[in-house]
Design an enzyme around this catalytic site. Sequence first.
Site, PDB file in Angstrom:
ATOM      1  N   LEU A  49      -1.184 -34.863 -54.252  1.00 55.32           N
ATOM      2  CA  LEU A  49      -2.627 -34.825 -54.029  1.00 55.32           C
ATOM      3  C   LEU A  49      -3.258 -33.659 -54.774  1.00 55.32           C
ATOM      4  CD1 LEU A  49      -5.335 -35.360 -52.466  1.00 55.32           C
ATOM      5  CD2 LEU A  49      -4.408 -33.872 -50.661  1.00 55.32           C
ATOM      6  N   SER A  50      -4.386 -33.910 -55.437  1.00 56.01           N
ATOM      7  CA  SER A  50      -5.217 -32.864 -56.029  1.00 56.01           C
ATOM      8  C   SER A  50      -4.411 -32.026 -57.038  1.00 56.01           C
ATOM      9  CB  SER A  50      -5.810 -31.999 -54.906  1.00 56.01           C
ATOM     10  OG  SER A  50      -6.824 -31.160 -55.397  1.00 56.01           O
ATOM     11  N   ALA A  51      -4.231 -30.717 -56.791  1.00 56.95           N
ATOM     12  CA  ALA A  51      -3.386 -29.931 -57.689  1.00 56.95           C
ATOM     13  C   ALA A  51      -1.971 -30.488 -57.700  1.00 56.95           C
ATOM     14  CB  ALA A  51      -3.382 -28.466 -57.263  1.00 56.95           C
TER      15      ALA A  51
END
Length: 393
Positions: free
Chosen positions: A150-152
């Site tokens: 997720l995300s980074a």
Amino acid sequence: MSLARNVDLLRRLPRMEGLRLPDFGAGADASSPLQEVTGFGDNPGALRMFAFVPSQLQTPRALVVVLHGCGQTAASYDLGAGWSALAHHYGFALVMPEQQRINNANTCFNWFNPEDTARDSGEARSIRQMVAHMVGAHRIDPRRIYITGLSAGGGMTSVMLATYPEVFAAGAIIAGLPYGIASNLREALDGMFHSPERPERELGDFVRRATGHRGPWPKVSVWHGSADRTVNPGNASEIVKQWLDLHDLPMTPMAETVIDGYPRQAWWNKDGETLVESYAITGMAHGTPLGLADNDQRYGVEGAFLIEAGISSSYHIAKFFGLTGWIQEAKTADAKPAAPAKAAPVRSPAPHLARTIRVKVAEEKAAPKRQQASRFDLGQIITRALTAAGLMK
């Protein structure tokens, strides 16, 4: 407000407690089934390794690498996304790397640092060493290794797929970014907030230059909320373009369907195997979408960046990886004629990780709940801080 001044402020984040992300993982570790593993090999990225191996494993044995987002721990993301509950139910192993504040003040994986995004270097090598340790210790089939984040963690998933394409059979990127678009903080912020469009060939070349690999390439599943103000949703299209170019597939989707109320696009090869898919979670902010799975179970628990949306991304990703047929096949093989019996309600295999909530599937599909804003929006906090500092009006 110029991007350069924004970058300068963000460089000072470790010294500005008001902007530091809260520790969303506090309290989650005590009840987590994850076990820390030390001495797994070279660790130039100074990451921690956590693993979960259920007592029964499907054969051939499979492994999923799961990368948390900023402000999270391995345990808190596992609790929220429900991966160990899935692993227990379907019989596959997990490895969950964890970032440390000594590497990044907000515990984000450094998906844009050249030292951490090159093959056999930094955080990328640390994660590769964890995978190698799991393969040797638990007799994992090298052809059944997968990764998601997720995300980074999604950005680092792109890094791992690009720098070790021969290791991973497939990957899933949630609210992440393409590989190679950033080599410093300025470029990372530009990618996050603006997502400049690039030609598909340029995006594919970023990956081709990462190694000498020329295929076959991993399969890729892409997930992104259309109301994401932390990582621009345009990044989903750029990731799709990157992997379509690598797989030599057309830009036009081969299929457009609706799954649990959300549009899904898919591309496949001449054998009918889906190589690239993309889910647009309409109306959802930055985070991992949660909901009821096809097997009437609910994986995960709502929290920061973990959003009830009426669709279980973790379940659908595991299905895309080919991991959800094991229980059904085992039951079919063991089935014997028996007198009719009243069906028992399905229970979560790990009740401390996944709440069993009985809902009407028809109602959920007809009117999926959409969360318009996450409980924590990094972009909003940055804007408020800049305004308070007199740097933005």
